[in-house]
Design an enzyme around this catalytic site. Structure first.
Site, PDB file in Angstrom:
ATOM      1  N   ARG A  35      99.818 -65.755  -5.910  1.00 47.64           N
ATOM      2  CA  ARG A  35      99.747 -67.239  -5.982  1.00 47.64           C
ATOM      3  C   ARG A  35      98.925 -67.689  -7.190  1.00 47.64           C
ATOM      4  O   ARG A  35      98.212 -68.684  -7.141  1.00 47.64           O
ATOM      5  CB  ARG A  35      99.148 -67.838  -4.702  1.00 47.64           C
ATOM      6  CG  ARG A  35      99.926 -67.555  -3.432  1.00 47.64           C
ATOM      7  CD  ARG A  35     101.281 -68.233  -3.426  1.00 47.64           C
ATOM      8  NE  ARG A  35     101.945 -68.128  -2.131  1.00 47.64           N
ATOM      9  CZ  ARG A  35     102.750 -67.137  -1.772  1.00 47.64           C
ATOM     10  NH1 ARG A  35     103.021 -66.149  -2.623  1.00 47.64           N
ATOM     11  NH2 ARG A  35     103.316 -67.124  -0.585  1.00 47.64           N
TER      12      ARG A  35
ATOM     13  N   SER B 153     102.321 -73.087   3.271  1.00 48.82           N
ATOM     14  CA  SER B 153     100.985 -72.567   3.607  1.00 48.82           C
ATOM     15  C   SER B 153      99.937 -73.445   2.944  1.00 48.82           C
ATOM     16  O   SER B 153      99.981 -73.653   1.721  1.00 48.82           O
ATOM     17  CB  SER B 153     100.816 -71.139   3.084  1.00 48.82           C
ATOM     18  OG  SER B 153     101.773 -70.288   3.658  1.00 48.82           O
TER      19      SER B 153
ATOM     20  N   GLU C  12      95.880 -73.296  -1.058  1.00 46.60           N
ATOM     21  CA  GLU C  12      97.011 -73.024  -1.956  1.00 46.60           C
ATOM     22  C   GLU C  12      97.556 -74.362  -2.475  1.00 46.60           C
ATOM     23  O   GLU C  12      97.961 -74.480  -3.632  1.00 46.60           O
ATOM     24  CB  GLU C  12      98.118 -72.274  -1.209  1.00 46.60           C
ATOM     25  CG  GLU C  12      99.350 -72.081  -2.066  1.00 46.60           C
ATOM     26  CD  GLU C  12     100.520 -71.447  -1.317  1.00 46.60           C
ATOM     27  OE1 GLU C  12     100.344 -70.391  -0.676  1.00 46.60           O
ATOM     28  OE2 GLU C  12     101.635 -72.011  -1.407  1.00 46.60           O
TER      29      GLU C  12
HETATM   30  P1  FAD Z   1     105.396 -79.246  -7.460  1.00 38.23           P
HETATM   31  O1  FAD Z   1     104.767 -79.369  -6.112  1.00 38.23           O
HETATM   32  O2  FAD Z   1     106.105 -80.435  -8.004  1.00 38.23           O
HETATM   33  O3  FAD Z   1     104.285 -78.799  -8.500  1.00 38.23           O
HETATM   34  C1  FAD Z   1     103.406 -77.745  -8.179  1.00 38.23           C
HETATM   35  C2  FAD Z   1     102.467 -77.507  -9.379  1.00 38.23           C
HETATM   36  O4  FAD Z   1     103.208 -77.016 -10.471  1.00 38.23           O
HETATM   37  C3  FAD Z   1     101.804 -78.788  -9.870  1.00 38.23           C
HETATM   38  O5  FAD Z   1     100.510 -78.488 -10.292  1.00 38.23           O
HETATM   39  C4  FAD Z   1     102.680 -79.218 -11.042  1.00 38.23           C
HETATM   40  O6  FAD Z   1     101.979 -79.983 -11.994  1.00 38.23           O
HETATM   41  C5  FAD Z   1     103.095 -77.867 -11.591  1.00 38.23           C
HETATM   42  N1  FAD Z   1     104.414 -77.931 -12.232  1.00 38.23           N
HETATM   43  C6  FAD Z   1     105.599 -78.244 -11.623  1.00 38.23           C
HETATM   44  N2  FAD Z   1     106.595 -78.175 -12.527  1.00 38.23           N
HETATM   45  C7  FAD Z   1     106.047 -77.848 -13.704  1.00 38.23           C
HETATM   46  C8  FAD Z   1     106.569 -77.653 -15.022  1.00 38.23           C
HETATM   47  N3  FAD Z   1     107.865 -77.786 -15.304  1.00 38.23           N
HETATM   48  N4  FAD Z   1     105.700 -77.326 -16.023  1.00 38.23           N
HETATM   49  C9  FAD Z   1     104.367 -77.172 -15.742  1.00 38.23           C
HETATM   50  N5  FAD Z   1     103.826 -77.345 -14.520  1.00 38.23           N
HETATM   51  C10 FAD Z   1     104.651 -77.682 -13.519  1.00 38.23           C
HETATM   52  N6  FAD Z   1     105.496 -71.163  -1.898  1.00 38.23           N
HETATM   53  C11 FAD Z   1     105.595 -69.806  -1.976  1.00 38.23           C
HETATM   54  O7  FAD Z   1     105.121 -69.199  -2.943  1.00 38.23           O
HETATM   55  N7  FAD Z   1     106.210 -69.086  -0.991  1.00 38.23           N
HETATM   56  C12 FAD Z   1     106.741 -69.658   0.094  1.00 38.23           C
HETATM   57  O8  FAD Z   1     107.285 -68.975   0.951  1.00 38.23           O
HETATM   58  C13 FAD Z   1     106.664 -71.073   0.206  1.00 38.23           C
HETATM   59  N8  FAD Z   1     107.160 -71.710   1.278  1.00 38.23           N
HETATM   60  C14 FAD Z   1     107.088 -73.071   1.377  1.00 38.23           C
HETATM   61  C15 FAD Z   1     107.627 -73.691   2.514  1.00 38.23           C
HETATM   62  C16 FAD Z   1     107.590 -75.064   2.646  1.00 38.23           C
HETATM   63  C17 FAD Z   1     108.192 -75.720   3.856  1.00 38.23           C
HETATM   64  C18 FAD Z   1     106.998 -75.851   1.608  1.00 38.23           C
HETATM   65  C19 FAD Z   1     106.986 -77.353   1.714  1.00 38.23           C
HETATM   66  C20 FAD Z   1     106.429 -75.246   0.497  1.00 38.23           C
HETATM   67  C21 FAD Z   1     106.455 -73.837   0.370  1.00 38.23           C
HETATM   68  N9  FAD Z   1     105.905 -73.170  -0.732  1.00 38.23           N
HETATM   69  C22 FAD Z   1     106.019 -71.805  -0.841  1.00 38.23           C
HETATM   70  C23 FAD Z   1     105.220 -73.925  -1.791  1.00 38.23           C
HETATM   71  C24 FAD Z   1     106.211 -74.508  -2.848  1.00 38.23           C
HETATM   72  O9  FAD Z   1     107.544 -74.422  -2.406  1.00 38.23           O
HETATM   73  C25 FAD Z   1     106.080 -73.777  -4.182  1.00 38.23           C
HETATM   74  O10 FAD Z   1     104.767 -73.852  -4.669  1.00 38.23           O
HETATM   75  C26 FAD Z   1     107.033 -74.344  -5.239  1.00 38.23           C
HETATM   76  O11 FAD Z   1     107.068 -73.531  -6.381  1.00 38.23           O
HETATM   77  C27 FAD Z   1     106.671 -75.754  -5.652  1.00 38.23           C
HETATM   78  O12 FAD Z   1     107.715 -76.262  -6.445  1.00 38.23           O
HETATM   79  P2  FAD Z   1     107.772 -77.793  -6.832  1.00 38.23           P
HETATM   80  O13 FAD Z   1     108.836 -77.958  -7.851  1.00 38.23           O
HETATM   81  O14 FAD Z   1     107.892 -78.616  -5.604  1.00 38.23           O
HETATM   82  O15 FAD Z   1     106.346 -77.984  -7.494  1.00 38.23           O
HETATM   83  N1  EPU Z   2     100.088 -65.248  12.181  1.00 42.09           N
HETATM   84  C1  EPU Z   2      99.454 -65.585  13.365  1.00 42.09           C
HETATM   85  N2  EPU Z   2      99.440 -66.900  13.731  1.00 42.09           N
HETATM   86  C2  EPU Z   2     100.027 -67.870  12.994  1.00 42.09           C
HETATM   87  C3  EPU Z   2     100.665 -67.530  11.772  1.00 42.09           C
HETATM   88  C4  EPU Z   2     100.679 -66.198  11.394  1.00 42.09           C
HETATM   89  O1  EPU Z   2      98.898 -64.742  14.054  1.00 42.09           O
HETATM   90  O2  EPU Z   2      99.981 -69.020  13.422  1.00 42.09           O
HETATM   91  C5  EPU Z   2     100.147 -63.814  11.812  1.00 42.09           C
HETATM   92  C6  EPU Z   2     101.586 -63.281  11.971  1.00 42.09           C
HETATM   93  O3  EPU Z   2     101.825 -62.870  13.288  1.00 42.09           O
HETATM   94  C7  EPU Z   2     101.593 -62.133  10.986  1.00 42.09           C
HETATM   95  C8  EPU Z   2     100.663 -62.621   9.865  1.00 42.09           C
HETATM   96  O4  EPU Z   2      99.860 -63.668  10.419  1.00 42.09           O
HETATM   97  O5  EPU Z   2     101.021 -60.993  11.566  1.00 42.09           O
HETATM   98  C9  EPU Z   2     101.432 -63.134   8.639  1.00 42.09           C
HETATM   99  O6  EPU Z   2     102.276 -64.216   9.047  1.00 42.09           O
HETATM  100  P1  EPU Z   2     103.645 -64.587   8.275  1.00 42.09           P
HETATM  101  O7  EPU Z   2     104.475 -63.357   8.096  1.00 42.09           O
HETATM  102  O8  EPU Z   2     104.234 -65.754   8.964  1.00 42.09           O
HETATM  103  O9  EPU Z   2     103.170 -64.974   6.834  1.00 42.09           O
HETATM  104  P2  EPU Z   2     101.963 -65.869   6.315  1.00 42.09           P
HETATM  105  O10 EPU Z   2     100.870 -64.978   5.829  1.00 42.09           O
HETATM  106  O11 EPU Z   2     101.590 -66.905   7.304  1.00 42.09           O
HETATM  107  C10 EPU Z   2     102.912 -65.786   3.898  1.00 42.09           C
HETATM  108  C11 EPU Z   2     103.034 -66.739   2.752  1.00 42.09           C
HETATM  109  C12 EPU Z   2     104.254 -67.624   2.929  1.00 42.09           C
HETATM  110  C13 EPU Z   2     105.492 -66.737   2.958  1.00 42.09           C
HETATM  111  C14 EPU Z   2     105.350 -65.750   4.117  1.00 42.09           C
HETATM  112  C15 EPU Z   2     106.474 -64.747   4.145  1.00 42.09           C
HETATM  113  C16 EPU Z   2     100.827 -67.165   1.858  1.00 42.09           C
HETATM  114  C17 EPU Z   2      99.672 -68.090   1.775  1.00 42.09           C
HETATM  115  N3  EPU Z   2     101.832 -67.548   2.641  1.00 42.09           N
HETATM  116  O12 EPU Z   2     102.678 -66.566   5.067  1.00 42.09           O
HETATM  117  O13 EPU Z   2     104.345 -68.502   1.817  1.00 42.09           O
HETATM  118  O14 EPU Z   2     106.653 -67.491   3.115  1.00 42.09           O
HETATM  119  O15 EPU Z   2     104.110 -65.010   3.990  1.00 42.09           O
HETATM  120  O16 EPU Z   2     106.310 -63.883   3.073  1.00 42.09           O
HETATM  121  O17 EPU Z   2     100.816 -66.137   1.213  1.00 42.09           O
HETATM  122  C18 EPU Z   2     103.620 -70.619   1.023  1.00 42.09           C
HETATM  123  O18 EPU Z   2     103.043 -70.001   0.131  1.00 42.09           O
HETATM  124  O19 EPU Z   2     103.629 -71.882   1.099  1.00 42.09           O
HETATM  125  C19 EPU Z   2     104.334 -69.875   2.046  1.00 42.09           C
HETATM  126  C20 EPU Z   2     104.937 -70.452   3.074  1.00 42.09           C
END
Ligand code: FAD
Ligand code: EPU
Length: 348
Positions: free
Chosen positions: A163, A232, A328
């Site tokens: 991240r 997250s 994050e």
């Molecule tokens: P924004 O929120 O619009 O911007 C994020 C940051 O990037 C800001 O600081 C912005 O200024 C900068 N930025 C955006 N575009 C540019 C550009 N073109 N040039 C320079 N800077 C820029 N993240 C994960 O890593 N893994 C996950 O599994 C994951 N799951 C998610 C699930 C949900 C339901 C949600 C809502 C979010 C999740 N995220 C996850 C977080 C998010 O999806 C990512 O961080 C994604 O890359 C954000 O994209 P965005 O275009 O919405 O960025």
């Molecule tokens: N867990 C709990 N309770 C909860 C949630 C999770 O006990 O309420 C435990 C799960 O049982 C598991 C562990 O925590 O043992 C990890 O959980 P999970 O696999 O759901 O992943 P996470 O650590 O909660 C991370 C990323 C996600 C990504 C998933 C899958 C971060 C901060 N988050 O979540 O990314 O989608 O793994 O790879 O690294 C994001 O960055 O926004 C995001 C959603």
């Protein structure tokens, strides 16, 4: 096109915060971006580049210029052993994953359904289910505001980590991402080591991984259209081996993931749940009842409610486990990014 005054940010943040920017514009070409940045009316204003707003919490209105990256286009070239994709920053990430698979180019499937734009993907080096974007990113194209020119930054120079990247802090104000290059090897290797993917076995296809990841995510994560959130809220913390061992002696079922450097990554969601906070509601903000690492807007929450809940979660986890969770989600204040503590002090 010129920026619009009193630009509504509500459609541009998945937390569903009601906020406005003094000025805002969705730009769809480098020429348009350059034109705005050279114009005396906008060039010295505080500036924020947005993709889909899925990793941001607006803690107030923004007194500056918001630039939404809407540049589109995908170019593919091919050599004997790999496909090279050059993707404009405003493309939607999940659509890219879906499209590349439909073209027989596997690799991105573990990162299906991550919301947001391709341009934001390198910013925090998005990742899920055992794969991070740095695995396939070969370069990032930027508009450099100091040099007033386009640069191609090789992936090795982007400082990618969990991240993390140099785009987050060091280059936040000086470089706007315009396109991202990906290299997808034709010799595809399934990545199925993460949790529930292990059950898929060795004969799995990329499409099956894609389907499974989509299904898991739809089951576990709240959909922003129904319940505002930014994924997250905190990063998973890393502790040294001694601290991890001490915690595991006390909590034998605690998930712990040893890292290559000897440190141990813990699951913030587990720590929050174990601290008794899962499902906790404070005003119109809540710790999600199915995934404790996600904070949600129950409907009409003000930013200060989310921020106060986040601080409470951080404090409680620290009291119980001696671990300070790092957000994050990025907090955007009146003229730029602020820390959780700064956002909290504004909320008091
Ligand atoms: P924004 O929120 O619009 O911007 C994020 C940051 O990037 C800001 O600081 C912005 O200024 C900068 N930025 C955006 N575009 C540019 C550009 N073109 N040039 C320079 N800077 C820029 N993240 C994960 O890593 N893994 C996950 O599994 C994951 N799951 C998610 C699930 C949900 C339901 C949600 C809502 C979010 C999740 N995220 C996850 C977080 C998010 O999806 C990512 O961080 C994604 O890359 C954000 O994209 P965005 O275009 O919405 O960025
Ligand atoms: N867990 C709990 N309770 C909860 C949630 C999770 O006990 O309420 C435990 C799960 O049982 C598991 C562990 O925590 O043992 C990890 O959980 P999970 O696999 O759901 O992943 P996470 O650590 O909660 C991370 C990323 C996600 C990504 C998933 C899958 C971060 C901060 N988050 O979540 O990314 O989608 O793994 O790879 O690294 C994001 O960055 O926004 C995001 C959603």
């Amino acid at each position: 096109m010129t920026p619009s005054a009193h630009f509504d940010l509500t459609p541009w943040n998945t937390f569903g915060m009601k906020a406005y920017a003094d000025w805002g514009l969705a730009f769809d070409s480098l020429a348009e971006l350059q034109q705005i940045l050279l114009d005396d009316r906008w060039r010295n204003l505080p500036r924020l580049v947005l993709g889909g707003g899925s990793n941001i919490l607006f803690t107030s209105d923004f007194s500056g210029l918001v630039l939404v990256n809407a540049m589109k286009g995908i170019d593919v070239t091919e050599c004997d052993d790999a496909w090279s994709l050059h993707v404009a920053a405003g493309e939607n990430w999940h659509q890219l994953v879906q499209w590349s698979l439909s073209q027989g180019m596997a690799g991105l499937e573990n990162m299906a359904l991550i919301p947001g734009s391709v341009g934001a993907a390198p910013v925090q080096n998005i990742g899920a289910y055992g794969v991070e974007v740095c695995r396939y990113c070969s370069y990032v194209d930027v508009w450099d505001l100091d040099l007033q020119q386009q640069l191609r930054i090789p992936a090795q120079e982007c400082g990618f980590g969990y991240r993390e990247s140099r785009f987050k802090q060091e280059w936040q104000h000086s470089r706007i991402i315009t396109a991202v290059g990906f290299k997808l090897p034709k010799q595809w290797q399934a990545v199925t080591g993460y949790g529930p993917l292990r059950e898929l076995g060795s004969q799995v296809t990329a499409q099956q991984i894609f389907n499974t990841v989509c299904q898991l995510r739809l089951e576990k994560l709240p959909q922003p259209e129904q319940l505002g959130n930014a994924g997250s809220f905190f990063k998973n913390p890393t502790v040294d081996a001694g601290k991890a061992a001490a915690l595991q002696a006390e909590y034998p079922v605690m998930p712990a993931y040893p890292q290559a450097d000897g440190s141990v990554k813990l699951a913030a969601g587990w720590l929050i749940e174990r601290a008794g906070l899962k499902g906790l509601e404070m005003g119109r903000a809540a710790v999600h009842a199915q995934q404790a690492l996600v904070l949600v807007n129950l409907g009409g929450a003000a930013a200060f409610e989310i921020v106060k809940l986040a601080k409470h979660v951080q404090q409680r986890v620290h009291e119980q486990f001696g671990i300070k969770l790092t957000p994050e989600v990025r907090f955007m204040g009146t003229t730029g990014e602020v820390t959780l503590d700064e956002a909290c002090s504004c909320a008091d």
